[in-house]
Design a protein around this motif. Structure first.
Motif, PDB file in Angstrom:
ATOM      1  N   CYS A  38      -3.390  11.802  11.344  1.00 51.42           N
ATOM      2  CA  CYS A  38      -3.001  13.214  11.333  1.00 51.42           C
ATOM      3  C   CYS A  38      -3.093  13.749  12.763  1.00 51.42           C
ATOM      4  O   CYS A  38      -4.101  13.540  13.437  1.00 51.42           O
ATOM      5  CB  CYS A  38      -3.929  14.020  10.436  1.00 51.42           C
ATOM      6  N   THR A  39      -2.039  14.431  13.213  1.00 54.48           N
ATOM      7  CA  THR A  39      -1.990  14.990  14.559  1.00 54.48           C
ATOM      8  C   THR A  39      -1.522  16.434  14.476  1.00 54.48           C
ATOM      9  O   THR A  39      -0.475  16.718  13.880  1.00 54.48           O
ATOM     10  CB  THR A  39      -1.017  14.180  15.440  1.00 54.48           C
TER      11      THR A  39
ATOM     12  N   MET B  12       0.847  -1.182   0.000  1.00 46.72           N
ATOM     13  CA  MET B  12       0.000   0.000   0.000  1.00 46.72           C
ATOM     14  C   MET B  12       0.890   1.243   0.000  1.00 46.72           C
ATOM     15  O   MET B  12       1.857   1.316   0.735  1.00 46.72           O
ATOM     16  CB  MET B  12      -0.906  -0.029   1.232  1.00 46.72           C
ATOM     17  N   ASP B  13       0.518   2.203  -0.858  1.00 41.04           N
ATOM     18  CA  ASP B  13       1.259   3.464  -0.902  1.00 41.04           C
ATOM     19  C   ASP B  13       1.067   4.222   0.396  1.00 41.04           C
ATOM     20  O   ASP B  13       0.005   4.200   1.006  1.00 41.04           O
ATOM     21  CB  ASP B  13       0.764   4.333  -2.060  1.00 41.04           C
ATOM     22  N   ASP B  14       2.109   4.935   0.809  1.00 42.90           N
ATOM     23  CA  ASP B  14       2.062   5.743   2.028  1.00 42.90           C
ATOM     24  C   ASP B  14       1.369   7.064   1.714  1.00 42.90           C
ATOM     25  O   ASP B  14       1.921   7.906   1.010  1.00 42.90           O
ATOM     26  CB  ASP B  14       3.488   5.978   2.531  1.00 42.90           C
ATOM     27  N   PRO B  15       0.140   7.292   2.238  1.00 41.95           N
ATOM     28  CA  PRO B  15      -0.571   8.541   1.958  1.00 41.95           C
ATOM     29  C   PRO B  15       0.118   9.771   2.541  1.00 41.95           C
ATOM     30  O   PRO B  15      -0.115  10.889   2.089  1.00 41.95           O
ATOM     31  CB  PRO B  15      -1.953   8.325   2.582  1.00 41.95           C
ATOM     32  N   CYS B  16       0.982   9.581   3.541  1.00 34.62           N
ATOM     33  CA  CYS B  16       1.738  10.721   4.081  1.00 34.62           C
ATOM     34  C   CYS B  16       2.770  11.197   3.065  1.00 34.62           C
ATOM     35  O   CYS B  16       3.010  12.395   2.945  1.00 34.62           O
ATOM     36  CB  CYS B  16       2.432  10.324   5.385  1.00 34.62           C
ATOM     37  N   LEU B  17       3.354  10.258   2.353  1.00 37.31           N
ATOM     38  CA  LEU B  17       4.370  10.610   1.365  1.00 37.31           C
ATOM     39  C   LEU B  17       3.763  11.099   0.060  1.00 37.31           C
ATOM     40  O   LEU B  17       4.314  11.989  -0.585  1.00 37.31           O
ATOM     41  CB  LEU B  17       5.287   9.417   1.090  1.00 37.31           C
TER      42      LEU B  17
ATOM     43  N   ALA C 297      -0.189  20.037  10.785  1.00 38.01           N
ATOM     44  CA  ALA C 297      -0.274  18.709  11.398  1.00 38.01           C
ATOM     45  C   ALA C 297       0.853  17.830  10.885  1.00 38.01           C
ATOM     46  O   ALA C 297       1.444  18.088   9.840  1.00 38.01           O
ATOM     47  CB  ALA C 297      -1.618  18.060  11.068  1.00 38.01           C
ATOM     48  N   THR C 298       1.139  16.791  11.644  1.00 37.00           N
ATOM     49  CA  THR C 298       2.080  15.764  11.197  1.00 37.00           C
ATOM     50  C   THR C 298       1.278  14.545  10.784  1.00 37.00           C
ATOM     51  O   THR C 298       0.177  14.300  11.293  1.00 37.00           O
ATOM     52  CB  THR C 298       3.073  15.379  12.312  1.00 37.00           C
TER      53      THR C 298
ATOM     54  N   GLY D 210       0.819  12.550  -0.266  1.00 39.41           N
ATOM     55  CA  GLY D 210      -0.005  13.733  -0.066  1.00 39.41           C
ATOM     56  C   GLY D 210      -1.505  13.497  -0.094  1.00 39.41           C
ATOM     57  O   GLY D 210      -2.271  14.448  -0.218  1.00 39.41           O
ATOM     58  N   THR D 211      -1.955  12.249   0.042  1.00 38.40           N
ATOM     59  CA  THR D 211      -3.390  11.971  -0.011  1.00 38.40           C
ATOM     60  C   THR D 211      -4.010  11.733   1.369  1.00 38.40           C
ATOM     61  O   THR D 211      -5.190  11.398   1.464  1.00 38.40           O
ATOM     62  CB  THR D 211      -3.676  10.747  -0.904  1.00 38.40           C
TER      63      THR D 211
END
Length: 81
Positions: free
Chosen positions: A27-28, A1-6, A16-17, A8-9
């Motif tokens: 998301c925090t 699975m693609d990392d949505p943090c990387l 937030a981080t 941008g989704t």
């Protein structure tokens, strides 16, 4: 699975981080902000009186933080006047 943090989704707010555990993005809000991570608003430490400014200093709210400055007649760094 693609990392949505990387990629941008994840939908995290700019203040937030993003964390990804391999299955779910979280998301925090960063320090100085509050919210659910998808929406983060600045905490006004001056209005909430959660700052550490000296009693003889003026508090100025900044995005995600605050600044202290000694009032006229006092000297110091704002945390100690």
């Amino acid at each position: 699975m693609d990392d949505p943090c990387l990629n941008g989704t994840a939908g995290c707010a700019s203040d937030a981080t993003c964390g990804f555990d391999g299955q779910q993005a979280t998301c925090t809000c960063r320090g100085g902000f509050r919210g659910d991570g998808r929406t983060c608003t600045d905490i006004d430490e001056c209005a909430e009186r959660s700052h550490r400014c000296d009693a003889h200093a003026a508090c100025s709210n900044l995005s995600g933080s605050y600044a202290c400055a000694c009032i006229p007649g006092y000297s110091g760094n704002g945390l100690s006047c």
